[in-house]
Scaffold this active site. Structure first.
Site, PDB file in Angstrom:
ATOM      1  N   SER A 151     -30.180  16.906   9.172  1.00  0.00           N
ATOM      2  CA  SER A 151     -30.276  15.698   9.989  1.00  0.00           C
ATOM      3  C   SER A 151     -31.582  15.661  10.769  1.00  0.00           C
ATOM      4  O   SER A 151     -32.105  16.709  11.179  1.00  0.00           O
ATOM      5  CB  SER A 151     -29.099  15.659  10.973  1.00  0.00           C
ATOM      6  N   TYR A 176     -24.030  18.805  17.625  1.00  0.00           N
ATOM      7  CA  TYR A 176     -24.179  18.362  16.231  1.00  0.00           C
ATOM      8  C   TYR A 176     -25.511  18.842  15.661  1.00  0.00           C
ATOM      9  O   TYR A 176     -25.562  19.416  14.566  1.00  0.00           O
ATOM     10  CB  TYR A 176     -24.089  16.841  16.156  1.00  0.00           C
TER      11      TYR A 176
END
Length: 345
Positions: A151, A176
């Site tokens: 990501s 995350y």
């Protein structure tokens, strides 16, 4: 024909990838646990679309019964749906023992910055432990090619733009992001120890048809459509490198071809557009598509949200010819067209 295992293949990106792999004549084994982050019926629709099934699926309201029916409907020589959790080694072992898998595209994860702050242990359990399980079952069964979804959030509030794969990414600002960085480190470890050829793909804000209903563009579209108030965090100046789903799929397929050709490979690669759009401009684009003004409520910036994302995509271009084609206005138009034809509830 090759056999590819796609984890998270019922989701937004995964269903588009499965659709393209099937169109190329490959066999796809889709592992997805249909968690309750959003309505499981959304994923069922994704699968019916990606497998181009014209079966008149009728929902019973019983999730387990509906998923059993779905498995029966879509089962074919080219496609297998496995309802399983990547946290279960027994479930993964059963899949890999029964299939001759050529490569794994690992997309399954708990996604989202803000929810990860509320439940970091769940994110560690799924994203880190689950990824380690995938690597272990690959090692055991001799699968030596994989792609893994990382990501753009790993860059944190990086001051240098555009973001390069050579930049230091040791300063995550959300659980995350930290789990995605951990997956990159695990990937390198298994490449070094067990010779698993690896590309970690850092996705930059993917949008388009079938986008998850919890993501900003989809939520804003629904609120505009229903004349509801939009919540805008910050002053609208935050910027994102929005990447259209068709370009992301082209990038994944290019990376897959590259990892299959190469030996002794470990790479981290950005998949973005090398362009940024402000949050305010995103809202304006949706206003233009819907032909109405948004009612906007402004709130302070949220913890964990980065100020901007901005991808240097030159490495992806050099390695496997990645060249995103869809500009933001065109991509938003395609998304809104899809949204209008797929309202549910």
């Amino acid at each position: 024909m090759k056999t590819y295992c796609v984890t998270g293949g019922a989701g937004f990106i995964g269903s588009h990838l499965c659709e393209q792999l099937l169109a190329q004549g490959h066999r796809v084994v889709n592992i997805d646990n249909f968690n309750d982050v959003y309505d499981y019926k959304t994923k069922i629709r994704n699968i019916l679309n990606s497998t181009r099934s014209d079966f008149p699926f009728t929902y019973s309201g019983d999730k387990d019964g509906d998923l059993a029916m779905l498995q029966a409907v879509v089962e074919s020589d080219g496609y297998r749906l496995v309802v399983a959790d990547i946290r279960s080694m027994d479930e993964l072992e059963a899949v890999f023992a029964s299939e001759r898998i050529d490569a794994v595209i690992h997309l399954a994860a708990m996604a989202g910055v803000r929810p990860s702050i509320e439940d970091p242990l769940l994110y560690e359990d799924v994203n880190v432990k689950g990824t380690l399980h995938i690597l272990e079952v690959m090692r055991k069964h001799g699968v030596r090619k994989w792609l893994c979804a990382s990501s753009s959030s790993v860059y944190g509030n990086n001051r240098k733009v555009p973001f390069s794969e050579e930049d230091v990414v040791d300063y995550s600002i959300s659980p995350y992001a930290a789990t995605k960085k951990a997956c990159e480190v695990l990937g390198h470890t298994y490449h070094h120890l067990h010779h698993i050829d690896t590309i970690m793909l850092r996705f930059f804000t993917v949008y388009g048809e079938r986008q998850r209903p919890d993501l900003a563009i989809h939520k804003f579209a629904g609120m505009l459509d229903k004349d509801e108030e939009l919540t805008m965090y910050g002053d609208g100046s935050s910027r994102r490198d929005y990447t259209y789903i068709g370009d992301i799929i082209a990038g994944i397929l290019g990376a897959l071809s590259y990892v299959e050709r190469m030996e002794n490979l470990y790479e981290v690669v950005n998949l973005g557009t090398n362009r940024t759009i402000t949050l305010r401009d995103l809202i304006t684009s949706l206003e233009q598509e819907f032909g109405k003004r948004a009612l906007i409520r402004t709130l302070p910036n949220q913890p964990g949200d980065v100020e901007q994302t901005y991808a240097d995509v030159s490495k992806a271009n050099q390695l496997f010819g990645y060249n995103p084609q869809t500009d933001f206005a065109e991509g938003i138009h395609k998304f809104v067209t899809w949204y209008r034809g797929n309202r549910h509830g």
